[in-house]
Motif scaffolding. Structure first.
Motif, PDB file in Angstrom:
ATOM      1  N   ALA A 511      25.725  67.305  58.208  1.00 16.57           N
ATOM      2  CA  ALA A 511      25.005  66.494  59.195  1.00 16.57           C
ATOM      3  C   ALA A 511      25.774  66.523  60.504  1.00 16.57           C
ATOM      4  O   ALA A 511      26.798  65.854  60.652  1.00 16.57           O
ATOM      5  N   GLU A 512      25.280  67.334  61.449  1.00 19.45           N
ATOM      6  CA  GLU A 512      25.881  67.449  62.781  1.00 19.45           C
ATOM      7  C   GLU A 512      27.369  67.808  62.688  1.00 19.45           C
ATOM      8  O   GLU A 512      28.182  67.350  63.460  1.00 19.45           O
ATOM      9  N   GLY A 513      27.720  68.645  61.688  1.00 16.90           N
ATOM     10  CA  GLY A 513      29.085  69.132  61.585  1.00 16.90           C
ATOM     11  C   GLY A 513      30.086  68.084  61.145  1.00 16.90           C
ATOM     12  O   GLY A 513      31.273  68.233  61.365  1.00 16.90           O
ATOM     13  N   ASP A 514      29.648  66.994  60.491  1.00 12.68           N
ATOM     14  CA  ASP A 514      30.560  65.923  60.091  1.00 12.68           C
ATOM     15  C   ASP A 514      30.977  66.165  58.652  1.00 12.68           C
ATOM     16  O   ASP A 514      30.215  65.939  57.701  1.00 12.68           O
ATOM     17  N   LEU A 515      32.216  66.629  58.444  1.00  9.45           N
ATOM     18  CA  LEU A 515      32.713  66.945  57.106  1.00  9.45           C
ATOM     19  C   LEU A 515      32.869  65.680  56.267  1.00  9.45           C
ATOM     20  O   LEU A 515      32.559  65.683  55.064  1.00  9.45           O
ATOM     21  N   ILE A 516      33.341  64.600  56.865  1.00 10.61           N
ATOM     22  CA  ILE A 516      33.598  63.376  56.106  1.00 10.61           C
ATOM     23  C   ILE A 516      32.303  62.811  55.524  1.00 10.61           C
ATOM     24  O   ILE A 516      32.243  62.415  54.351  1.00 10.61           O
ATOM     25  N   VAL A 517      31.247  62.808  56.343  1.00  7.82           N
ATOM     26  CA  VAL A 517      29.957  62.290  55.853  1.00  7.82           C
ATOM     27  C   VAL A 517      29.443  63.139  54.702  1.00  7.82           C
ATOM     28  O   VAL A 517      28.961  62.628  53.679  1.00  7.82           O
ATOM     29  N   ALA A 518      29.552  64.483  54.822  1.00  6.66           N
ATOM     30  CA  ALA A 518      29.091  65.363  53.752  1.00  6.66           C
ATOM     31  C   ALA A 518      29.901  65.159  52.480  1.00  6.66           C
ATOM     32  O   ALA A 518      29.356  65.170  51.363  1.00  6.66           O
ATOM     33  N   LEU A 519      31.219  64.971  52.607  1.00  2.16           N
ATOM     34  CA  LEU A 519      32.052  64.740  51.435  1.00  2.16           C
ATOM     35  C   LEU A 519      31.684  63.423  50.756  1.00  2.16           C
ATOM     36  O   LEU A 519      31.630  63.334  49.514  1.00  2.16           O
ATOM     37  N   LYS A 520      31.439  62.395  51.549  1.00  3.36           N
ATOM     38  CA  LYS A 520      31.058  61.104  50.961  1.00  3.36           C
ATOM     39  C   LYS A 520      29.730  61.230  50.202  1.00  3.36           C
ATOM     40  O   LYS A 520      29.571  60.659  49.114  1.00  3.36           O
ATOM     41  N   THR A 521      28.783  61.984  50.751  1.00  2.00           N
ATOM     42  CA  THR A 521      27.499  62.187  50.068  1.00  2.00           C
ATOM     43  C   THR A 521      27.698  62.931  48.759  1.00  2.00           C
ATOM     44  O   THR A 521      27.121  62.579  47.716  1.00  2.00           O
ATOM     45  N   THR A 522      28.539  63.988  48.772  1.00  2.00           N
ATOM     46  CA  THR A 522      28.805  64.760  47.557  1.00  2.00           C
ATOM     47  C   THR A 522      29.499  63.904  46.505  1.00  2.00           C
ATOM     48  O   THR A 522      29.172  63.963  45.308  1.00  2.00           O
ATOM     49  N   ASP A 535      37.822  58.084  44.110  1.00  2.00           N
ATOM     50  CA  ASP A 535      38.449  57.391  45.244  1.00  2.00           C
ATOM     51  C   ASP A 535      38.663  58.421  46.362  1.00  2.00           C
ATOM     52  O   ASP A 535      39.444  59.364  46.205  1.00  2.00           O
ATOM     53  N   LEU A 536      37.952  58.252  47.489  1.00  2.00           N
ATOM     54  CA  LEU A 536      38.041  59.175  48.634  1.00  2.00           C
ATOM     55  C   LEU A 536      38.771  58.474  49.773  1.00  2.00           C
ATOM     56  O   LEU A 536      38.335  57.427  50.248  1.00  2.00           O
ATOM     57  N   VAL A 537      39.907  59.063  50.197  1.00  2.10           N
ATOM     58  CA  VAL A 537      40.706  58.485  51.286  1.00  2.10           C
ATOM     59  C   VAL A 537      40.877  59.552  52.356  1.00  2.10           C
ATOM     60  O   VAL A 537      41.384  60.654  52.080  1.00  2.10           O
ATOM     61  N   ASP A 538      40.450  59.243  53.576  1.00  5.39           N
ATOM     62  CA  ASP A 538      40.659  60.164  54.711  1.00  5.39           C
ATOM     63  C   ASP A 538      41.550  59.449  55.724  1.00  5.39           C
ATOM     64  O   ASP A 538      41.249  58.352  56.161  1.00  5.39           O
ATOM     65  N   VAL A 557      35.153  71.644  47.451  1.00  2.00           N
ATOM     66  CA  VAL A 557      35.124  70.318  46.815  1.00  2.00           C
ATOM     67  C   VAL A 557      34.036  70.262  45.751  1.00  2.00           C
ATOM     68  O   VAL A 557      34.244  69.753  44.634  1.00  2.00           O
ATOM     69  N   GLN A 558      32.845  70.797  46.051  1.00  2.00           N
ATOM     70  CA  GLN A 558      31.755  70.795  45.070  1.00  2.00           C
ATOM     71  C   GLN A 558      32.124  71.582  43.820  1.00  2.00           C
ATOM     72  O   GLN A 558      31.854  71.158  42.691  1.00  2.00           O
ATOM     73  N   GLU A 559      32.763  72.737  43.994  1.00  2.00           N
ATOM     74  CA  GLU A 559      33.155  73.548  42.851  1.00  2.00           C
ATOM     75  C   GLU A 559      34.214  72.833  42.023  1.00  2.00           C
ATOM     76  O   GLU A 559      34.189  72.865  40.781  1.00  2.00           O
ATOM     77  N   ALA A 560      35.189  72.183  42.701  1.00  2.00           N
ATOM     78  CA  ALA A 560      36.217  71.456  41.964  1.00  2.00           C
ATOM     79  C   ALA A 560      35.608  70.301  41.164  1.00  2.00           C
ATOM     80  O   ALA A 560      35.969  70.074  39.990  1.00  2.00           O
ATOM     81  N   LEU A 561      34.680  69.545  41.776  1.00  2.00           N
ATOM     82  CA  LEU A 561      34.018  68.455  41.053  1.00  2.00           C
ATOM     83  C   LEU A 561      33.185  68.981  39.894  1.00  2.00           C
ATOM     84  O   LEU A 561      33.097  68.352  38.826  1.00  2.00           O
ATOM     85  N   SER A 562      32.565  70.161  40.076  1.00  2.00           N
ATOM     86  CA  SER A 562      31.784  70.758  38.985  1.00  2.00           C
ATOM     87  C   SER A 562      32.674  71.111  37.804  1.00  2.00           C
ATOM     88  O   SER A 562      32.324  70.889  36.642  1.00  2.00           O
ATOM     89  N   VAL A 573      38.941  60.273  39.551  1.00  2.00           N
ATOM     90  CA  VAL A 573      39.226  61.387  40.464  1.00  2.00           C
ATOM     91  C   VAL A 573      39.689  60.799  41.799  1.00  2.00           C
ATOM     92  O   VAL A 573      39.044  59.869  42.320  1.00  2.00           O
ATOM     93  N   ASP A 574      40.799  61.338  42.339  1.00  3.04           N
ATOM     94  CA  ASP A 574      41.307  60.932  43.658  1.00  3.04           C
ATOM     95  C   ASP A 574      41.181  62.115  44.621  1.00  3.04           C
ATOM     96  O   ASP A 574      41.618  63.237  44.306  1.00  3.04           O
ATOM     97  N   ILE A 575      40.589  61.846  45.805  1.00  7.14           N
ATOM     98  CA  ILE A 575      40.454  62.876  46.855  1.00  7.14           C
ATOM     99  C   ILE A 575      41.157  62.344  48.104  1.00  7.14           C
ATOM    100  O   ILE A 575      40.824  61.266  48.600  1.00  7.14           O
ATOM    101  N   ARG A 576      42.143  63.112  48.599  1.00 11.83           N
ATOM    102  CA  ARG A 576      42.935  62.705  49.767  1.00 11.83           C
ATOM    103  C   ARG A 576      42.813  63.757  50.871  1.00 11.83           C
ATOM    104  O   ARG A 576      42.918  64.958  50.604  1.00 11.83           O
ATOM    105  N   LEU A 577      42.594  63.279  52.096  1.00 14.78           N
ATOM    106  CA  LEU A 577      42.542  64.152  53.273  1.00 14.78           C
ATOM    107  C   LEU A 577      43.632  63.723  54.239  1.00 14.78           C
ATOM    108  O   LEU A 577      43.769  62.531  54.531  1.00 14.78           O
ATOM    109  N   ASP A 578      44.382  64.681  54.737  1.00 11.22           N
ATOM    110  CA  ASP A 578      45.428  64.419  55.740  1.00 11.22           C
ATOM    111  C   ASP A 578      45.280  65.454  56.856  1.00 11.22           C
ATOM    112  O   ASP A 578      45.392  66.654  56.614  1.00 11.22           O
ATOM    113  N   ASP A 579      45.028  64.977  58.072  1.00 10.34           N
ATOM    114  CA  ASP A 579      44.793  65.892  59.208  1.00 10.34           C
ATOM    115  C   ASP A 579      45.678  65.500  60.388  1.00 10.34           C
ATOM    116  O   ASP A 579      45.259  65.534  61.538  1.00 10.34           O
ATOM    117  N   SER A 580      46.935  65.118  60.106  1.00 10.14           N
ATOM    118  CA  SER A 580      47.841  64.724  61.189  1.00 10.14           C
ATOM    119  C   SER A 580      48.244  65.933  62.030  1.00 10.14           C
ATOM    120  O   SER A 580      48.156  65.922  63.250  1.00 10.14           O
TER     121      SER A 580
END
Length: 647
Positions: A511-522, A535-538, A557-562, A573-580
């Motif tokens: 959705a308009e190039g928003d990775l976080i929104v797509a990950l939350k939907t998945t 648990d999704l933490v960005d 991410v979809q393949e890993a969840l599958s 399942v814990d998903i962590r994003l770090d983009d510092s």
């Protein structure tokens, strides 16, 4: 050429000025030295006057001391004082005779003074000193007799000394007059030198500069008839000559200025037209369009610019070696049909391709012109210019003229540049087409791998179960067949879910190039389908990624969840994003895990993990998978900052 090499040394202005300054310097130096010498001699004469003048007083003092010795009882003190006076007179004569440059002390170097001094000194040495010594050394009657001889000689000796002093004084007066004369001469030299130098500067510098300034002033008032007189051969003469030559040139240029302005204006207009053509052509060739429309628009623009009566654009097919006409205008249908496909080397155009040179053919000068369709169509000139990209031949384009037409080197360079622009545009179309083909091929490969990893394995299991069901029915084993039916139903259901999951994955969009929104939907969809807590933490999310990178991350991410759904039997399942700075994505589950050595033995057979690795390689990321039996699995995706593409 340097001005210094044009003039002899003696004619240069610098030589004249330096010579005059040196002349005045030598004269002034001579006058100053003469003045100093006279001053030094006057100081020496003054000291000599003082020293010789003191001899008169000392002679009378000596006579007084000797009289005291003769008339009074002699004492040691009186004798010592008399001897000291004798030595003092002797030392004075010696000082005057030798001279002393440091005081200074010296007799004037005239013969009369030297002779007079020698006489006085001789009188002292031969008469006065011996008689004074005799008085000191004798006693009684002999001393009295000596005193009577000595006393009348004192006055004549003093008179001689006085005459010497007067001679020195007269010489000093003469030298004083010379000193004053030299000082007056020095003053006159300074005044005269100043006047002469001022006149000289006016004559050789100020007057020529004033003339040059006046000439420049008149020239600024557009009076180009002004000329300067050349009165010398020095630098100012050369300047006057150069000024006159400049005035001649400016007068000539000003007379033809209007024509030159017209020529320059026409040249600027041509350059502006060229730039406009280049800009228009470049902008047109950047538009998304097919090769035929691109070549047709290109041909229209250059034909309009060069007033061509016709033209064509041909593209080279590297596989067949043929030249296909993709655009044409102003040519007859017969010409377009006959030359729709040319072999390299055929006709004039094909021959130009073989020789790899741009040519302009004058059909009226050719013996076989009437055999060519171009000449039969009424064209007198046919030009061939190549379409190149990175020095590789892509095709060529023609311009046809019904009248004889030649091209300047500037026009040829313009057409060659336009050919390169068209070549780059055609090559970009080809590259875009190949890129689409490669993308489709890669996506098909990923689809095939996904089908193989999920549906193919399920169908293999169903095939085995169907064979077992067939064997059971043939053998009448109804109970075994009944036991197989639930397994078939479960296998069909699992294959159905795999198909749905693949369809959902392949249809995933950002959705308009928003990775976080797509990950939350998945994640939310995974949570609903499996009931597994996620648990999704960005944290420290930076600027958005490019669309390709975001899609590949989402697919990973979809393949890993599958894989977690199918094999992990996980509860959380814990998903962590770090983009510092660099981007890091970590997916960790608490499932049963697996043996890494067993995974390595499977190699490429584990398609799901290989698909994730290929997707990571597409975006220049690294994918690490760590797992142990009973300790869950961790999938880590790392993308370095230098490989990040901004959205």
């Amino acid at each position: 050429m340097n001005l210094e090499t044009l003039l002899p040394t003696w004619q240069r202005l610098s030589t004249k000025i330096v010579s005059m300054l040196l002349g005045f310097f030598v004269l002034a130096l001579f006058a100053i030295c003469a003045t100093l010498f006279l001053s030094w001699q006057l100081e020496g004469s003054s000291a000599a006057i003082n020293e010789t003048g003191s001899l008169r007083m000392r002679s009378y003092r000596l006579a007084t001391l000797l009289s005291r010795i003769v008339n009074e009882p002699e004492t040691a003190a009186a004798r010592a004082e008399t001897v000291a006076e004798l030595n003092t007179i002797e030392a004075a004569f010696a000082a005057v005779r030798r001279g002393n440059p440091q005081r200074p002390l010296s007799l004037p170097p005239t013969e009369q003074i030297q002779v007079e001094f020698d006489q006085v000194y001789s009188h002292w040495q031969q008469t006065m000193r011996p008689m004074a010594t005799l008085i000191l050394d004798s006693t009684g009657a002999e001393r009295n007799a000596a005193w009577r001889r000595y006393q009348p000689r004192v006055a004549p000796f003093v008179a001689e000394v006085d005459a010497l002093v007067q001679l020195i004084e007269r010489d000093s007066e003469l030298r004083t007059a010379w000193l004053r004369s030299s000082q007056l001469a020095l003053v006159a030299l300074a005044v005269g030198g100043t006047v002469v130098m001022t006149y000289f500067m006016f004559l050789v510098i100020i007057t020529p500069v004033s003339r040059l300034r006046g000439g420049i002033l008149r020239m600024t008032q557009k009076d180009f008839t002004v000329r300067l007189p050349v009165e010398s051969k020095d630098e100012f003469g050369q300047l006057a000559l150069g000024f006159n030559q400049m005035a001649d040139r400016l007068e000539e240029l000003y007379a033809s200025l209007e024509d030159r302005v017209k020529v320059k204006t026409a040249a600027l207009e041509d350059q502006n037209r060229e730039l406009a053509l280049l800009y228009d052509s470049a902008a047109f060739l950047q538009r998304p369009q097919g090769v035929e429309a691109m070549c047709q628009g290109f041909l229209q623009r250059i034909s309009q610019y060069f007033n061509a009566d016709g033209g064509a654009v041909r593209v080279l097919d590297e596989r067949s070696g043929n030249l296909f006409m993709v655009a044409h205008q102003g040519v007859s249908p017969a010409l377009a049909k006959d030359e729709k496909c040319l072999k390299v080397g055929e006709c004039l155009c094909g021959d130009a391709v073989t020789k790899k040179i741009s040519v302009v053919h004058d059909l009226q000068q050719m013996d076989r012109a009437n055999d060519l369709q171009c000449h039969r169509d009424g064209f007198a000139t046919v030009s061939v210019f190549h379409i190149l990209v990175h020095q590789q031949h892509v095709g060529f384009f023609n311009l046809h003229f019904r009248n004889t037409r030649s091209f300047t080197e500037r026009e040829k360079a313009l057409l060659e540049t336009l050919g390169q622009l068209l070549g780059i545009a055609i090559e970009n179309l080809r590259l875009a087409s190949r890129e689409k083909e490669m993308a489709i091929s890669e996506e098909r490969n990923l689809v095939a791998q996904g089908l193989h990893d999920s549906i193919a394995q399920g169908l293999t299991f169903l095939n085995i179960q169907v064979q077992m069901l067939d064997d059971s029915l043939r053998n009448g084993k109804i109970e075994d067949a009944a036991a197989i039916v639930p397994a078939l139903r479960a296998g069909v259901q699992e294959s159905y879910e795999d198909v749905r999951e693949l369809l959902l994955n392949f249809r995933s969009k950002l959705a308009e190039g928003d990775l976080i929104v797509a990950l939350k939907t998945t994640v939310e969809k995974f949570r609903r389908q499996t009931g597994i807590a996620v648990d999704l933490v960005d944290a420290d999310t930076g600027a958005p990624f490019g669309r390709e990178q975001q899609l590949q991350m989402l697919f990973i991410v979809q393949e890993a969840l599958s894989n977690i759904r199918k094999h992990a039997f996980a509860k959380k399942v814990d998903i962590r994003l770090d983009d510092s700075q660099d981007f890091t994505l970590i997916i960790r589950d608490d499932g049963v895990g697996f043996d890494a050595a067993t995974l390595l033995q499977k190699g490429d057979s584990h398609v799901g993990i290989n698909i994730m690795r290929e997707r990571a390689q597409r975006i220049h990321a690294s994918l690490d998978i760590h797992s142990r039996l009973g300790e869950g699995t961790t999938v880590a995706l790392h993308l370095a900052q230098e490989h990040r593409r901004a959205a």
